[in-house]
Every structure is written in structure tokens, then in C-alpha cells.
Design an enzyme around this catalytic site. Structure first.
Site, PDB file in Angstrom:
ATOM      1  CD  GLU A 199      -2.966  -0.998   0.236  1.00  0.00           C
ATOM      2  OE1 GLU A 199      -3.174   0.193  -0.467  1.00  0.00           O
ATOM      3  OE2 GLU A 199      -3.855  -2.130   0.088  1.00  0.00           O
ATOM      4  CB  CYS A 217      -6.357  -2.456   6.745  1.00  0.00           C
ATOM      5  SG  CYS A 217      -6.622  -4.241   6.993  1.00  0.00           S
ATOM      6  CG  HIS A 235      -4.761  -4.841   2.122  1.00  0.00           C
ATOM      7  ND1 HIS A 235      -4.981  -3.360   2.157  1.00  0.00           N
ATOM      8  CD2 HIS A 235      -5.463  -5.128   3.187  1.00  0.00           C
ATOM      9  CE1 HIS A 235      -5.928  -3.106   2.938  1.00  0.00           C
ATOM     10  NE2 HIS A 235      -6.319  -4.293   3.626  1.00  0.00           N
TER      11      HIS A 235
HETATM   12  N1  PCA Z   1      -8.530  -6.390   6.858  1.00  0.00           N
HETATM   13  C1  PCA Z   1      -9.428  -5.445   7.127  1.00  0.00           C
HETATM   14  C2  PCA Z   1      -9.241  -5.357   8.565  1.00  0.00           C
HETATM   15  C3  PCA Z   1      -8.598  -6.438   9.237  1.00  0.00           C
HETATM   16  C4  PCA Z   1      -8.000  -7.166   8.047  1.00  0.00           C
HETATM   17  O1  PCA Z   1      -7.288  -8.007   7.923  1.00  0.00           O
HETATM   18  C5  PCA Z   1      -9.165  -4.177   6.239  1.00  0.00           C
HETATM   19  O2  PCA Z   1      -8.643  -4.391   5.002  1.00  0.00           O
HETATM   20  O3  PCA Z   1      -9.471  -3.139   6.794  1.00  0.00           O
END
Ligand code: PCA
Length: 194
Positions: A84, A144, A166
């Protein structure tokens, strides 16, 4: 060098969170199992709750005093491991049934903060190793992004490098071994500086 790796608990309909498995795996395996390039690596699992997720991370940061933090979370719709670039100062009530009011995470603060990880070098290295990789320009507006934004804000004027990654669900596109391999490669880049 000390590197903190965070993952998240399960949430909503996601009964497996690969980011949790990664953080747990990091604590379970020694430098004999995985190449950490001499780094001291520690994993922590965060609750999927606005603000509390970061509070847990902060507790670990204060305890472990990392030189770098790699924070991981699940993005169920993605097919690649995505670095990200930006955290945004915004949250939305999610589709997870949460009653969170939409608004700024830290009122009056910067609209967005960039990752301070060497994204291009990590990307090159991981692609070269055949890992399924991508770059993303938005970590969303859920927990996140909340952890990512608060972390970038916290480290703003420090030398600690931090960023968010991610990951896709574990399955045909990506395995847990590949996530561990990614963490190893990224730490290699941080240790070597390229
Ligand atoms: N993914 C979510 C919150 C926790 C996770 O593992 C997100 O992308 O915000």
C-alpha cells in the site's frame, strides 16, 4: 535491526485471516527455518477494531522498539500481495455491521500519509522471486487503513520505516509459505538497504 510484523484477527465472514497466520508463523519459526538476514523479528496479532487495533500495535512498539514495522491485513477481493502506498485520514462505517460514523481519523491532520517502506525495491525483489505482487493506492477506509494511518502519523518524524501490505486469501493465488517468503524478502531489503 528489529522488525515488528503485525497481522489481524478474523473478522466478519472471514474465518481465516492469513495476516494472523503470518504473524503467528513469524513467532513460531526461528532463524534456522527462515532467513531473517540477522534481524530480530517479532509478530503481533491486532484486534479488528478502530483505534484499538493501533493501541495494541503501539503497546508492542513501545515494548519491542522496532526499526521497521510491516503491518499486514486481509483484502479478500485481491489476488496479489499488495504494497500500500498511502494511508488516508478517513474512515467509513463498513459493511461489517459496524455502526462507526464516517469522518476523519485524526481531525485536522494530513489527508494522506505515504508508506516509508522502500516499495520499489521490495517489489522488484519479490517479483523476481516469482511471488504474486502488486501495488495499491488505497488501503480502504476500514481498520487496516486506520492502523496504517495512525502508525504513519506516529512515526512521522522518526527513522522507523513502516508500511502496510494487504494480502489475498490463502489458497490457489497465494500460500502461507509465500507470505513468509515475502516477509523474509522484504526484511532482506530493509537490512541491506536495497
Ligand atoms: N482486513 C481489514 C481489517 C482487518 C483485515 O485483516 C481491512 O482491510 O481493513
Amino acid at each position: 535491526m528489529r522488525v515488528l510484523i503485525s497481522g489481524f484477527d478474523e473478522f466478519g465472514e472471514h474465518s481465516v485471516n492469513p495476516s494472523r497466520l503470518l504473524a503467528e508463523q513469524v513467532n513460531a519459526c526461528s532463524s534456522h527455518d527462515v532467513e531473517w538476514f540477522g534481524a530480530d523479528v517479532r509478530g503481533v496479532v491486532l484486534p479488528v477494531e478502530f483505534d484499538f487495533g493501533f493501541q495494541r500495535l503501539l503497546k508492542e512498539i513501545n515494548f519491542f522498539r522496532p526499526d521497521a514495522v510491516l503491518s499486514f491485513g486481509l483484502a479478500a477481493s485481491r489476488r496479489t500481495i499488495d504494497l500500500e502506498r498511502f494511508a488516508v485520514n478517513w474512515r467509513e462505517s463498513s459493511s461489517m455491521g459496524s455502526s462507526v460514523v464516517a469522518g476523519e481519523l485524526l481531525p485536522g491532520e494530513a489527508l494522506a500519509l505515504a508508506s516509508t517502506l522502500p516499495i520499489e525495491s521490495i517489489l522488484d525483489r519479490a517479483k523476481g522471486a516469482g511471488l504474486p505482487m502488486g501495488v495499491s493506492h488505497s488501503a480502504g477506509t476500514y481498520v487496516c487503513n486506520d492502523v496504517f494511518y495512525r502508525m504513519q502519523r506516529y512515526f512521522l518524524r522518526s527513522c522507523v520505516r513502516s508500511g502496510f501490505i494487504h494480502v489475498p486469501p490463502i489458497g490457489t493465488d497465494c500460500t502461507l509459505d509465500q507470505l513468509v517468503q515475502f516477509a523474509s524478502l522484504a526484511i532482506g531489503v530493509l537490512v541491506r538497504g536495497r
